[in-house]
Design a protein around this motif. Sequence first.
Motif, PDB file in Angstrom:
ATOM      1  N   MET A  39      33.232 -26.613 -97.183  1.00 26.38           N
ATOM      2  CA  MET A  39      32.424 -25.460 -96.764  1.00 26.38           C
ATOM      3  C   MET A  39      31.605 -24.909 -97.928  1.00 26.38           C
ATOM      4  SD  MET A  39      32.738 -25.008 -93.581  1.00 26.38           S
ATOM      5  CE  MET A  39      32.189 -23.360 -93.305  1.00 26.38           C
ATOM      6  N   LEU A  40      32.175 -24.918 -99.127  1.00 26.53           N
ATOM      7  CA  LEU A  40      31.441 -24.464-100.311  1.00 26.53           C
ATOM      8  C   LEU A  40      30.251 -25.371-100.588  1.00 26.53           C
ATOM      9  CD1 LEU A  40      31.229 -22.624-102.842  1.00 26.53           C
ATOM     10  CD2 LEU A  40      32.619 -24.336-104.008  1.00 26.53           C
ATOM     11  N   LEU A  41      30.478 -26.674-100.536  1.00 27.79           N
ATOM     12  CA  LEU A  41      29.383 -27.616-100.777  1.00 27.79           C
ATOM     13  C   LEU A  41      28.300 -27.500 -99.702  1.00 27.79           C
ATOM     14  CD1 LEU A  41      31.406 -30.743-101.901  1.00 27.79           C
ATOM     15  CD2 LEU A  41      30.055 -29.215-103.338  1.00 27.79           C
ATOM     16  N   ALA A  42      28.700 -27.330 -98.453  1.00 32.08           N
ATOM     17  CA  ALA A  42      27.731 -27.167 -97.372  1.00 32.08           C
ATOM     18  C   ALA A  42      26.942 -25.876 -97.542  1.00 32.08           C
ATOM     19  CB  ALA A  42      28.436 -27.190 -96.025  1.00 32.08           C
ATOM     20  N   ALA A  43      27.621 -24.803 -97.947  1.00 38.32           N
ATOM     21  CA  ALA A  43      26.925 -23.540 -98.171  1.00 38.32           C
ATOM     22  C   ALA A  43      25.932 -23.645 -99.325  1.00 38.32           C
ATOM     23  CB  ALA A  43      27.940 -22.431 -98.444  1.00 38.32           C
ATOM     24  N   MET A  44      26.290 -24.406-100.356  1.00 39.17           N
ATOM     25  CA  MET A  44      25.365 -24.586-101.478  1.00 39.17           C
ATOM     26  C   MET A  44      24.116 -25.345-101.040  1.00 39.17           C
ATOM     27  SD  MET A  44      28.130 -25.305-104.518  1.00 39.17           S
ATOM     28  CE  MET A  44      26.961 -26.016-105.623  1.00 39.17           C
ATOM     29  N   VAL A  45      24.281 -26.355-100.219  1.00 42.46           N
ATOM     30  CA  VAL A  45      23.131 -27.124 -99.725  1.00 42.46           C
ATOM     31  C   VAL A  45      22.250 -26.251 -98.839  1.00 42.46           C
ATOM     32  CG1 VAL A  45      22.459 -29.061 -98.259  1.00 42.46           C
ATOM     33  CG2 VAL A  45      24.255 -29.352 -99.951  1.00 42.46           C
ATOM     34  N   VAL A  46      22.861 -25.454 -97.962  1.00 42.60           N
ATOM     35  CA  VAL A  46      22.083 -24.565 -97.100  1.00 42.60           C
ATOM     36  C   VAL A  46      21.351 -23.522 -97.928  1.00 42.60           C
ATOM     37  CG1 VAL A  46      22.307 -22.770 -95.329  1.00 42.60           C
ATOM     38  CG2 VAL A  46      23.501 -24.933 -95.068  1.00 42.60           C
ATOM     39  N   LEU A  47      21.999 -22.971 -98.939  1.00 46.66           N
ATOM     40  CA  LEU A  47      21.358 -21.974 -99.800  1.00 46.66           C
ATOM     41  C   LEU A  47      20.169 -22.561-100.553  1.00 46.66           C
ATOM     42  CD1 LEU A  47      21.524 -19.069-100.950  1.00 46.66           C
ATOM     43  CD2 LEU A  47      22.876 -20.049-102.811  1.00 46.66           C
ATOM     44  N   VAL A  48      20.321 -23.765-101.077  1.00 45.78           N
ATOM     45  CA  VAL A  48      19.211 -24.401-101.794  1.00 45.78           C
ATOM     46  C   VAL A  48      18.054 -24.695-100.841  1.00 45.78           C
ATOM     47  CG1 VAL A  48      18.512 -26.509-102.995  1.00 45.78           C
ATOM     48  CG2 VAL A  48      20.582 -25.316-103.673  1.00 45.78           C
ATOM     49  N   ASN A  49      18.354 -25.145 -99.628  1.00 48.76           N
ATOM     50  CA  ASN A  49      17.281 -25.387 -98.658  1.00 48.76           C
ATOM     51  C   ASN A  49      16.585 -24.093 -98.262  1.00 48.76           C
ATOM     52  OD1 ASN A  49      17.433 -28.169 -98.520  1.00 48.76           O
ATOM     53  ND2 ASN A  49      19.069 -28.094 -97.010  1.00 48.76           N
ATOM     54  N   PHE A  50      17.322 -22.993 -98.177  1.00 51.62           N
ATOM     55  CA  PHE A  50      16.715 -21.698 -97.889  1.00 51.62           C
ATOM     56  C   PHE A  50      15.797 -21.259 -99.021  1.00 51.62           C
ATOM     57  CE2 PHE A  50      16.937 -17.006 -98.015  1.00 51.62           C
ATOM     58  CZ  PHE A  50      16.264 -16.747 -96.826  1.00 51.62           C
ATOM     59  N   ILE A  51      16.235 -21.468-100.256  1.00 49.14           N
ATOM     60  CA  ILE A  51      15.400 -21.126-101.414  1.00 49.14           C
ATOM     61  C   ILE A  51      14.138 -21.976-101.435  1.00 49.14           C
ATOM     62  CG2 ILE A  51      15.321 -21.201-103.953  1.00 49.14           C
ATOM     63  CD1 ILE A  51      18.294 -20.356-103.877  1.00 49.14           C
ATOM     64  N   VAL A  52      14.257 -23.247-101.078  1.00 48.61           N
ATOM     65  CA  VAL A  52      13.079 -24.119-101.003  1.00 48.61           C
ATOM     66  C   VAL A  52      12.099 -23.594 -99.959  1.00 48.61           C
ATOM     67  CG1 VAL A  52      12.312 -26.415-100.279  1.00 48.61           C
ATOM     68  CG2 VAL A  52      14.180 -26.183-101.906  1.00 48.61           C
ATOM     69  N   ASP A  53      12.610 -23.143 -98.818  1.00 45.58           N
ATOM     70  CA  ASP A  53      11.735 -22.590 -97.792  1.00 45.58           C
ATOM     71  C   ASP A  53      11.036 -21.323 -98.271  1.00 45.58           C
ATOM     72  OD1 ASP A  53      12.239 -24.583 -96.000  1.00 45.58           O
ATOM     73  OD2 ASP A  53      13.812 -23.477 -94.924  1.00 45.58           O
ATOM     74  N   LEU A  54      11.733 -20.504 -99.040  1.00 52.62           N
ATOM     75  CA  LEU A  54      11.096 -19.311 -99.585  1.00 52.62           C
ATOM     76  C   LEU A  54      10.046 -19.661-100.636  1.00 52.62           C
ATOM     77  CD1 LEU A  54      14.106 -16.858 -99.966  1.00 52.62           C
ATOM     78  CD2 LEU A  54      12.330 -16.864 -98.204  1.00 52.62           C
ATOM     79  N   LEU A  55      10.297 -20.724-101.379  1.00 50.73           N
ATOM     80  CA  LEU A  55       9.335 -21.139-102.404  1.00 50.73           C
ATOM     81  C   LEU A  55       8.033 -21.663-101.802  1.00 50.73           C
ATOM     82  CD1 LEU A  55      11.533 -22.872-105.121  1.00 50.73           C
ATOM     83  CD2 LEU A  55      10.233 -20.751-105.320  1.00 50.73           C
ATOM     84  N   TYR A  56       8.099 -22.160-100.566  1.00 54.55           N
ATOM     85  CA  TYR A  56       6.877 -22.621 -99.915  1.00 54.55           C
ATOM     86  C   TYR A  56       5.843 -21.512 -99.847  1.00 54.55           C
ATOM     87  CZ  TYR A  56       9.270 -26.793 -98.124  1.00 54.55           C
ATOM     88  OH  TYR A  56       9.945 -27.965 -97.997  1.00 54.55           O
ATOM     89  N   ALA A  57       6.270 -20.325 -99.455  1.00 57.81           N
ATOM     90  CA  ALA A  57       5.338 -19.197 -99.335  1.00 57.81           C
ATOM     91  C   ALA A  57       4.861 -18.718-100.698  1.00 57.81           C
ATOM     92  CB  ALA A  57       5.996 -18.062 -98.571  1.00 57.81           C
TER      93      ALA A  57
END
Length: 87
Positions: A58-76
Amino acid sequence: HVLRNAMVPVVTVMGLQFANLLAGTIVVENVFFLPGLGRLIFQSIANRDLIVVRNCVMLLAAMVVLVNFIVDLLYAVIDPRLKASDL
Protein backbone atom coordinates in the motif's frame (compact mmCIF):
# COMPACT_ATOMS: atom_id res chain seq x y z
CA HIS A 1 9.95 28.51 -27.14
CA VAL A 2 10.04 24.80 -27.79
CA LEU A 3 11.07 23.71 -24.30
CA ARG A 4 7.61 23.98 -22.75
CA ASN A 5 6.05 21.89 -25.50
CA ALA A 6 8.83 19.32 -25.35
CA MET A 7 8.80 18.96 -21.55
CA VAL A 8 5.28 17.51 -21.28
CA PRO A 9 6.19 14.06 -22.71
CA VAL A 10 9.49 14.08 -20.83
CA VAL A 11 7.76 14.67 -17.50
CA THR A 12 5.24 11.94 -18.37
CA VAL A 13 7.98 9.38 -19.00
CA MET A 14 9.82 10.43 -15.85
CA GLY A 15 6.68 9.85 -13.81
CA LEU A 16 6.11 6.43 -15.37
CA GLN A 17 9.72 5.42 -14.78
CA PHE A 18 9.29 6.04 -11.07
CA ALA A 19 7.42 2.74 -10.66
CA ASN A 20 10.25 0.94 -12.43
CA LEU A 21 12.72 2.65 -10.12
CA LEU A 22 10.87 1.34 -7.06
CA ALA A 23 10.78 -2.19 -8.45
CA GLY A 24 14.46 -1.98 -9.32
CA THR A 25 15.43 -0.92 -5.81
CA ILE A 26 13.61 -3.93 -4.37
CA VAL A 27 15.64 -6.26 -6.59
CA VAL A 28 18.94 -4.46 -5.92
CA GLU A 29 18.40 -4.57 -2.16
CA ASN A 30 17.94 -8.31 -2.28
CA VAL A 31 20.82 -9.03 -4.64
CA PHE A 32 23.35 -6.92 -2.70
CA PHE A 33 21.85 -7.65 0.75
CA LEU A 34 21.16 -4.00 1.53
CA PRO A 35 18.70 -3.00 4.26
CA GLY A 36 15.57 -1.31 3.04
CA LEU A 37 11.96 -1.69 2.05
CA GLY A 38 12.74 -4.43 -0.49
CA ARG A 39 14.46 -6.62 2.09
CA LEU A 40 11.59 -5.99 4.50
CA ILE A 41 9.06 -7.15 1.92
CA PHE A 42 10.99 -10.32 1.07
CA GLN A 43 11.60 -11.18 4.73
CA SER A 44 7.93 -10.60 5.49
CA ILE A 45 6.90 -12.89 2.64
CA ALA A 46 9.28 -15.57 3.88
CA ASN A 47 7.91 -15.23 7.44
CA ARG A 48 4.29 -15.07 6.19
CA ASP A 49 3.76 -11.72 7.89
CA LEU A 50 0.89 -10.60 5.71
CA ILE A 51 0.19 -7.37 7.59
CA VAL A 52 3.65 -6.01 6.83
CA VAL A 53 3.44 -7.15 3.21
CA ARG A 54 0.05 -5.49 2.79
CA ASN A 55 1.23 -2.23 4.34
CA CYS A 56 4.41 -2.13 2.25
CA VAL A 57 2.46 -2.74 -0.95
CA MET A 58 0.00 0.00 0.00
CA LEU A 59 2.90 2.37 0.72
CA LEU A 60 4.49 1.67 -2.65
CA ALA A 61 1.15 2.08 -4.43
CA ALA A 62 0.52 5.36 -2.62
CA MET A 63 3.96 6.62 -3.65
CA VAL A 64 3.26 5.82 -7.31
CA VAL A 65 -0.15 7.53 -7.15
CA LEU A 66 1.38 10.59 -5.46
CA VAL A 67 4.11 10.89 -8.09
CA ASN A 68 1.55 10.57 -10.90
CA PHE A 69 -0.55 13.28 -9.24
CA ILE A 70 2.48 15.57 -9.04
CA VAL A 71 3.20 14.90 -12.72
CA ASP A 72 -0.37 15.92 -13.56
CA LEU A 73 0.06 19.13 -11.60
CA LEU A 74 3.33 19.84 -13.37
CA TYR A 75 1.55 19.71 -16.73
CA ALA A 76 -0.29 22.93 -15.92
CA VAL A 77 2.90 24.57 -14.62
CA ILE A 78 4.95 23.62 -17.67
CA ASP A 79 2.34 24.49 -20.27
CA PRO A 80 -0.27 27.03 -19.13
CA ARG A 81 -2.45 26.17 -22.14
CA LEU A 82 -3.34 22.95 -20.37
CA LYS A 83 -6.14 23.66 -17.93
CA ALA A 84 -7.50 21.47 -15.18
CA SER A 85 -10.54 20.72 -17.33
CA ASP A 86 -8.32 19.34 -20.12
CA LEU A 87 -6.54 16.82 -17.89
